[in-house]
Design a protein around this motif. Structure first.
Motif, mmCIF file in Angstrom:
data_model
loop_
_atom_site.group_PDB
_atom_site.id
_atom_site.type_symbol
_atom_site.label_atom_id
_atom_site.label_comp_id
_atom_site.label_asym_id
_atom_site.label_seq_id
_atom_site.Cartn_x
_atom_site.Cartn_y
_atom_site.Cartn_z
ATOM 1 N N LEU A 149 2.289 1.733 -3.479
ATOM 2 C CA LEU A 149 1.235 2.234 -4.361
ATOM 3 C C LEU A 149 0.981 3.716 -4.107
ATOM 4 O O LEU A 149 0.768 4.493 -5.053
ATOM 5 C CB LEU A 149 -0.053 1.434 -4.168
ATOM 6 C CG LEU A 149 -1.223 1.830 -5.073
ATOM 7 C CD1 LEU A 149 -0.875 1.617 -6.540
ATOM 8 C CD2 LEU A 149 -2.486 1.057 -4.704
ATOM 9 N N ALA A 150 1.009 4.116 -2.848
ATOM 10 C CA ALA A 150 0.805 5.528 -2.504
ATOM 11 C C ALA A 150 1.893 6.399 -3.139
ATOM 12 O O ALA A 150 1.618 7.522 -3.595
ATOM 13 C CB ALA A 150 0.796 5.705 -0.992
ATOM 14 N N GLU A 173 0.831 -1.205 0.000
ATOM 15 C CA GLU A 173 0.000 0.000 0.000
ATOM 16 C C GLU A 173 0.865 1.255 0.000
ATOM 17 O O GLU A 173 0.532 2.252 -0.667
ATOM 18 C CB GLU A 173 -0.942 0.002 1.199
ATOM 19 C CG GLU A 173 -2.074 -1.014 1.123
ATOM 20 C CD GLU A 173 -1.664 -2.403 1.589
ATOM 21 O OE1 GLU A 173 -0.448 -2.626 1.833
ATOM 22 O OE2 GLU A 173 -2.550 -3.268 1.711
ATOM 23 N N LEU A 213 -6.796 8.003 -7.866
ATOM 24 C CA LEU A 213 -7.411 7.129 -6.865
ATOM 25 C C LEU A 213 -7.969 5.847 -7.477
ATOM 26 O O LEU A 213 -8.200 4.865 -6.776
ATOM 27 C CB LEU A 213 -8.511 7.878 -6.108
ATOM 28 C CG LEU A 213 -8.033 9.038 -5.226
ATOM 29 C CD1 LEU A 213 -9.232 9.758 -4.605
ATOM 30 C CD2 LEU A 213 -7.096 8.531 -4.136
ATOM 31 N N SER A 245 -6.401 3.780 -9.160
ATOM 32 C CA SER A 245 -5.425 2.708 -8.995
ATOM 33 C C SER A 245 -5.644 1.954 -7.688
ATOM 34 O O SER A 245 -5.299 0.767 -7.583
ATOM 35 C CB SER A 245 -3.999 3.273 -9.049
ATOM 36 O OG SER A 245 -3.763 4.153 -7.965
ATOM 37 N N ILE A 246 -6.214 2.625 -6.690
ATOM 38 C CA ILE A 246 -6.514 1.949 -5.414
ATOM 39 C C ILE A 246 -7.556 0.867 -5.638
ATOM 40 O O ILE A 246 -7.424 -0.257 -5.124
ATOM 41 C CB ILE A 246 -6.995 2.970 -4.367
ATOM 42 C CG1 ILE A 246 -5.882 3.953 -4.023
ATOM 43 C CG2 ILE A 246 -7.495 2.260 -3.110
ATOM 44 C CD1 ILE A 246 -6.304 5.054 -3.078
ATOM 45 N N GLY A 279 -2.030 -1.963 -10.164
ATOM 46 C CA GLY A 279 -2.309 -0.584 -9.785
ATOM 47 C C GLY A 279 -1.359 0.381 -10.456
ATOM 48 O O GLY A 279 -1.763 1.468 -10.905
#
Length: 470
Positions: free
Chosen positions: A7-8, A4, A99, A101-102, A122
């Protein structure tokens, strides 16, 4: 939470690059009146009490419903209390798309049970050329549907139907034809065992189709004064919505011929290639995108078959969802194939597509003019534009339209040259009309007794009516 966190980081990089790029496009007059300017004017009018109004081509004030039912613009209007500027819409668009991609990550994690693969999907979502082009090409409310539909599908999978309905409603108000897509979300529920779930599914499908039909057959024609303007794009199938639908259904040979025409095959290639055509191995989710696919494939307007505009916004979510399920199928059908081979294939397909027809700096034809070809004298131009009173009507070339859209009456040249209080030109290739035609209009205005030239800086020329102060 390592995946996560990574990804962020990807999301932040995407937001920084595309916000910067979008803002530079605006600052250097690469945005247009017909897209960003019209959306901005609608939002500005709404927050000033003129709900869902904008100027049409001749400068008169009309309901936005004369063109599209993108009621999302009303929902976005309170943001103008924070920052009343077209860049607010560009910022919102980039944030919402990022967002998405989340939800790709969450769907992939649930389907494949592999967080590393979900992270890569993502990332590939953010690298998708179609997504990047829709972000760059000004602002359109329907672009937000990419993320909203992904969210709706995720909550459909998780059986959180209230959240699914909320995101379906938000998706529907981005543009009229999206309601035809939301209707598909009811079909999986109709097949469920529980009676109340089947009833919910039937309700979602029925209500979506009723809203779609009401907008297309009544609401837009009522405000436009005749059938939906885009109906002319389907003249091969009829001259009314009913005739078009009937002939599409009853003319399978025309459908087949349309799908195998060269430009249409090239369009399908560009939307499927970034994920290596894997979406075709699990076509169920692709059915959700069928309304928008048909809109593009059957149209005689070639722009609707371009990935460079907003027309793939409601297709992209289902390309990714189908690919995610396809990977699961590949692992089941071919257990001897190592999972990382599939990952490498998807990454290579995305980067090859990004290089071949994407907008990033390393691509064959990068969309970087806003960096390399800045508008000369842009500060002087913006300074002049900021001094024009909002109650003055303006006729402007398309490349200036989004910079002067905070007013009720706005014409796009060549319309309005005998009506507007102020007439302005930015004589470069970014205008939507012939540069030679615009230069001829400038020469004619110099001899017009009703107007006087008041400002000239490079290729920026302004005239005003002799009767007004400026």
């Amino acid at each position: 939470y390592k995946h996560e966190f990574i990804l962020a980081i990807f999301i932040c990089i995407y937001i920084i690059y595309f916000t910067t790029t979008s803002f530079l496009r605006y600052d250097n007059f690469y945005t247009g009146r017909f897209d960003l300017g019209n959306m901005d004017q609608t939002v500005w009018n709404t927050i000033n009490g003129r709900i869902f109004q904008a100027s049409n081509g001749d400068g008169s004030i009309v309901s936005r419903l004369s063109a599209h039912a993108d009621f999302m613009l009303i929902l976005l209007s309170p943001l103008y209390l924070l920052w009343s500027h077209p860049k607010m819409l560009l910022l919102v668009q980039t944030l919402v798309l990022a967002l998405g991609s989340i939800f790709v990550f969450l769907i992939a994690k649930d389907v494949t049970k592999n967080k590393s693969f979900a992270l890569i999907l993502g990332f590939l979502f953010l690298m998708n050329p179609g997504l990047q082009f829709t972000n760059l090409y000004d602002f359109h409310a329907v672009t937000l549907a990419t993320t909203l539909l992904l969210a709706a599908f995720y909550f459909l999978m998780k059986r959180k139907y209230l959240w699914m309905i909320i995101f379906l409603l938000l998706s529907g108000i981005t543009k009229e034809q999206v309601w035809a897509i939301t209707a598909f979300f009811g079909l999986p529920l109709i097949l469920q065992k529980k009676k109340e779930i089947r009833f919910l599914g039937a309700g979602i499908t029925a209500v979506s189709l009723i809203i779609f039909g009401f907008i297309i057959w009544y609401l837009i024609p009522q405000n436009f004064g005749r059938e939906h303007f885009a109906l002319s794009y389907y003249s091969d199938f009829g001259d009314t919505p009913t005739a078009v639908v009937k002939n599409v259904v009853l003319s399978p040979h025309k459908l087949i011929a349309a799908f195998f025409e060269e430009s249409r095959l090239d369009y399908l290639k560009q939307i499927l290639m970034p994920l290596g055509f894997t979406s075709l191995l699990s076509p169920f989710a692709l059915l959700f995108s069928l309304p928008d696919l048909l809109i593009g494939l059957l149209s005689n307007n070639s722009q609707l078959r371009q990935i460079y505009y907003q027309y793939t916004s409601a297709i992209t979510p289902f390309i990714f969802i189908s690919s995610i399920f396809a990977v699961k199928n590949i692992n089941k059908w071919f257990p001897k194939i190592k999972k990382y081979y599939v990952v490498i294939y998807l990454v290579l397909a995305t980067f090859f597509s990004s290089f071949s027809f994407g907008p990033l700096p390393y691509a064959k034809k990068p969309n970087i003019d806003m960096f390399t070809k800045p508008q000369q004298n842009k500060e002087a131009i913006e300074n002049f534009l900021s001094k024009i009173p909002q109650d003055y009507s303006i006729a402007a070339t398309n490349n200036l339209g989004s910079h002067v859209s905070h007013r009720q009456h706005l014409f796009t040249i060549p319309v309005g040259i005998d009506k507007a209080d102020v007439i302005m030109f930015l004589l470069n290739s970014n205008s939507s009309h012939s540069l030679g035609e615009e230069k001829e209009i400038v020469n004619n205005l110099k001899n017009d007794k009703n107007y006087i030239e008041v400002f000239k800086k490079g290729d920026f020329v302004v005239f005003k009516k002799r009767s007004i102060l400026l």
